[in-house]
Design a protein around this motif. Structure first.
Motif, PDB file in Angstrom:
ATOM      1  N   SER A 151      -0.490  -7.104  -8.912  1.00 35.24           N
ATOM      2  CA  SER A 151      -0.558  -5.950  -9.819  1.00 35.24           C
ATOM      3  C   SER A 151       0.287  -4.773  -9.342  1.00 35.24           C
ATOM      4  CB  SER A 151      -2.013  -5.504  -9.976  1.00 35.24           C
ATOM      5  OG  SER A 151      -2.496  -5.010  -8.739  1.00 35.24           O
ATOM      6  N   ALA A 152       1.161  -5.006  -8.381  1.00 32.55           N
ATOM      7  CA  ALA A 152       1.962  -3.913  -7.812  1.00 32.55           C
ATOM      8  C   ALA A 152       3.252  -3.682  -8.581  1.00 32.55           C
ATOM      9  CB  ALA A 152       2.283  -4.206  -6.350  1.00 32.55           C
ATOM     10  N   TYR A 153       3.689  -2.428  -8.571  1.00 31.02           N
ATOM     11  CA  TYR A 153       4.992  -2.052  -9.108  1.00 31.02           C
ATOM     12  C   TYR A 153       6.044  -2.199  -8.016  1.00 31.02           C
ATOM     13  CZ  TYR A 153       8.241   0.823 -11.857  1.00 31.02           C
ATOM     14  OH  TYR A 153       9.303   1.289 -12.588  1.00 31.02           O
ATOM     15  N   LEU A 154       5.641  -1.853  -6.782  1.00 30.57           N
ATOM     16  CA  LEU A 154       6.437  -2.123  -5.583  1.00 30.57           C
ATOM     17  C   LEU A 154       5.498  -2.184  -4.393  1.00 30.57           C
ATOM     18  CD1 LEU A 154       6.911   0.512  -3.527  1.00 30.57           C
ATOM     19  CD2 LEU A 154       8.481   1.208  -5.284  1.00 30.57           C
ATOM     20  N   CYS A 155       5.979  -2.785  -3.305  1.00 33.14           N
ATOM     21  CA  CYS A 155       5.153  -2.963  -2.109  1.00 33.14           C
ATOM     22  C   CYS A 155       5.884  -2.481  -0.864  1.00 33.14           C
ATOM     23  CB  CYS A 155       4.794  -4.437  -1.914  1.00 33.14           C
ATOM     24  SG  CYS A 155       3.690  -5.083  -3.175  1.00 33.14           S
ATOM     25  N   VAL A 156       5.083  -2.116   0.131  1.00 36.54           N
ATOM     26  CA  VAL A 156       5.583  -1.751   1.443  1.00 36.54           C
ATOM     27  C   VAL A 156       4.831  -2.597   2.464  1.00 36.54           C
ATOM     28  CG1 VAL A 156       5.790   0.081   3.165  1.00 36.54           C
ATOM     29  CG2 VAL A 156       6.111   0.610   0.742  1.00 36.54           C
ATOM     30  N   ALA A 157       5.572  -3.391   3.238  1.00 34.29           N
ATOM     31  CA  ALA A 157       4.989  -4.210   4.300  1.00 34.29           C
ATOM     32  C   ALA A 157       5.194  -3.450   5.606  1.00 34.29           C
ATOM     33  CB  ALA A 157       5.652  -5.578   4.342  1.00 34.29           C
ATOM     34  N   ALA A 158       4.144  -2.749   6.053  1.00 34.51           N
ATOM     35  CA  ALA A 158       4.251  -1.876   7.215  1.00 34.51           C
ATOM     36  C   ALA A 158       3.202  -2.226   8.270  1.00 34.51           C
ATOM     37  CB  ALA A 158       4.108  -0.419   6.787  1.00 34.51           C
ATOM     38  N   THR A 159       2.979  -3.512   8.477  1.00 34.29           N
ATOM     39  CA  THR A 159       2.043  -3.924   9.514  1.00 34.29           C
ATOM     40  C   THR A 159       2.799  -4.041  10.836  1.00 34.29           C
ATOM     41  OG1 THR A 159       2.333  -6.334   9.395  1.00 34.29           O
ATOM     42  CG2 THR A 159       0.874  -5.319   7.747  1.00 34.29           C
ATOM     43  N   ASP A 160       2.079  -4.269  11.906  1.00 33.56           N
ATOM     44  CA  ASP A 160       2.737  -4.460  13.204  1.00 33.56           C
ATOM     45  C   ASP A 160       2.939  -5.940  13.516  1.00 33.56           C
ATOM     46  OD1 ASP A 160       0.126  -5.179  13.692  1.00 33.56           O
ATOM     47  OD2 ASP A 160      -0.203  -3.738  15.302  1.00 33.56           O
ATOM     48  N   ASP A 161       2.858  -6.780  12.471  1.00 30.96           N
ATOM     49  CA  ASP A 161       2.996  -8.234  12.614  1.00 30.96           C
ATOM     50  C   ASP A 161       4.188  -8.693  11.769  1.00 30.96           C
ATOM     51  OD1 ASP A 161       2.789 -11.017  12.262  1.00 30.96           O
ATOM     52  OD2 ASP A 161       0.601 -10.979  12.295  1.00 30.96           O
ATOM     53  N   ASP A 162       5.302  -9.029  12.426  1.00 28.01           N
ATOM     54  CA  ASP A 162       6.518  -9.430  11.697  1.00 28.01           C
ATOM     55  C   ASP A 162       6.285 -10.625  10.778  1.00 28.01           C
ATOM     56  OD1 ASP A 162       7.803  -7.375  13.006  1.00 28.01           O
ATOM     57  OD2 ASP A 162       9.205  -8.653  14.094  1.00 28.01           O
TER      58      ASP A 162
ATOM     59  N   GLY B  55      -2.036  -0.065   8.379  1.00 24.85           N
ATOM     60  CA  GLY B  55      -2.987   1.019   8.532  1.00 24.85           C
ATOM     61  C   GLY B  55      -2.579   2.073   9.537  1.00 24.85           C
ATOM     62  N   GLY B  56      -1.331   2.010  10.026  1.00 22.06           N
ATOM     63  CA  GLY B  56      -0.876   2.944  11.054  1.00 22.06           C
ATOM     64  C   GLY B  56      -0.123   4.134  10.503  1.00 22.06           C
ATOM     65  N   GLU B  57       0.466   4.893  11.423  1.00 23.83           N
ATOM     66  CA  GLU B  57       1.198   6.105  11.060  1.00 23.83           C
ATOM     67  C   GLU B  57       2.398   5.820  10.165  1.00 23.83           C
ATOM     68  OE1 GLU B  57       0.568   9.375  11.434  1.00 23.83           O
ATOM     69  OE2 GLU B  57      -1.382   8.792  12.227  1.00 23.83           O
ATOM     70  N   PHE B  58       3.087   4.710  10.411  1.00 26.68           N
ATOM     71  CA  PHE B  58       4.238   4.345   9.587  1.00 26.68           C
ATOM     72  C   PHE B  58       3.789   4.118   8.146  1.00 26.68           C
ATOM     73  CE2 PHE B  58       7.597   1.535   8.011  1.00 26.68           C
ATOM     74  CZ  PHE B  58       8.726   2.215   8.433  1.00 26.68           C
ATOM     75  N   ALA B  59       2.687   3.389   7.978  1.00 28.92           N
ATOM     76  CA  ALA B  59       2.133   3.153   6.639  1.00 28.92           C
ATOM     77  C   ALA B  59       1.692   4.468   6.008  1.00 28.92           C
ATOM     78  CB  ALA B  59       0.968   2.175   6.713  1.00 28.92           C
ATOM     79  N   ALA B  60       1.130   5.366   6.813  1.00 23.21           N
ATOM     80  CA  ALA B  60       0.697   6.675   6.301  1.00 23.21           C
ATOM     81  C   ALA B  60       1.892   7.481   5.787  1.00 23.21           C
ATOM     82  CB  ALA B  60      -0.046   7.446   7.391  1.00 23.21           C
ATOM     83  N   ASP B  61       3.013   7.445   6.523  1.00 22.50           N
ATOM     84  CA  ASP B  61       4.223   8.135   6.068  1.00 22.50           C
ATOM     85  C   ASP B  61       4.664   7.605   4.712  1.00 22.50           C
ATOM     86  OD1 ASP B  61       4.353   9.680   8.377  1.00 22.50           O
ATOM     87  OD2 ASP B  61       5.862   8.410   9.343  1.00 22.50           O
TER      88      ASP B  61
END
Length: 160
Positions: free
Chosen positions: A73-84, A21-27
């Protein structure tokens, strides 16, 4: 992650899930939207930019933490949390399902690099790899050079 092969895929109308939910995810969400993707963001909270995208109807927002099965149901995913550890769990699910996944940290758990992208009239230029600050500077330089790149791309290629 080793430097990968550049592959352009059609995201238009395809569901891409961004975890974070952060700026990286927004980008990431903003770039996916520019390629016509339907973007779903899953995270308990949103930064102001993502909140604006949600209020504007640009993204679908699910206000909760990740649950196994969210990638189905995703075509692709982005894991952009602050938790490794959470990013690795998302990556593991995607890999088990054969889905491309970009991981912000630790990046080596992803299956593709998310490029810095420059858009022109009918032209897309992307760069990946290296330090993020270098990529941003290179992207900025490419944006300045884009008119001359577009001119070069529109000229016929001479045959030998």
């Amino acid at each position: 992650m080793a430097l990968g092969f550049p592959l352009y895929i059609d995201l238009n109308g395809n569901n891409c899930v961004v975890f974070g939910g952060g700026e990286f995810a927004a980008d990431r969400a903003q770039t996916l939207l520019r390629f016509g993707a339907k973007v779903t963001v899953i995270h308990p909270t949103l930064c102001p930019r993502l909140r604006e995208m949600d209020e504007g109807g640009q993204i679908r927002y699910i206000p909760r933490r990740y649950y196994r099965g969210d990638c189905t149901s995703a075509y692709l995913c982005v894991a952009a949390t602050d938790d490794d550890a959470l990013n690795i769990a998302i990556s593991d699910e995607c890999k088990a399902k054969g889905l491309p996944v970009n991981v912000s940290s630790p990046a080596a758990f992803g299956t593709f690099l998310f490029p810095a992208v420059v858009f022109g009239d009918g032209l897309t230029v992307s760069v990946a790899g290296g330090a993020p600050a270098h990529l941003e500077r290179l992207r900025d330089e490419l944006e300045k050079a884009l008119p001359s790149l577009e001119e070069a791309a529109s000229k016929p290629v001479a045959e030998d």
